[in-house]
Design a protein around this motif. Structure first.
Motif: not given
Length: 71
Positions: A1-25
């Motif tokens: 859970a901590r890895l997920k929160a940390d990774a999402q925070a880093i992406v939100k803080q930086g200027k990362y551009e979402l290239l692709m999103q796939v939601d399956e099941d």
């Protein structure tokens, strides 16, 4: 859970551009890109019910290089 929160925070803080999103099941995959002056990064996050995976590629490449890699 901590890895997920940390990774999402880093992406939100930086200027990362979402290239692709796939939601399956029960799996969600997001791929982000950050192009820097000296170094770029591609971050892939795979979120499953009981597992979260982060893969980071960094180096000197452009968005066009990333798009060629995905072909």
């Amino acid at each position: 859970a901590r890895l997920k929160a940390d990774a999402q925070a880093i992406v939100k803080q930086g200027k990362y551009e979402l290239l692709m999103q796939v939601d399956e099941d029960d799996q969600k995959v997001r791929i982000y890109h950050l192009e820097g002056k000296q170094q770029s990064a591609v971050v892939m996050m795979a979120d499953e019910e009981e597992e979260f995976t982060v893969i980071v590629f960094s180096g000197t490449f452009t968005l066009e290089d990333v798009m060629k890699m995905t072909e």
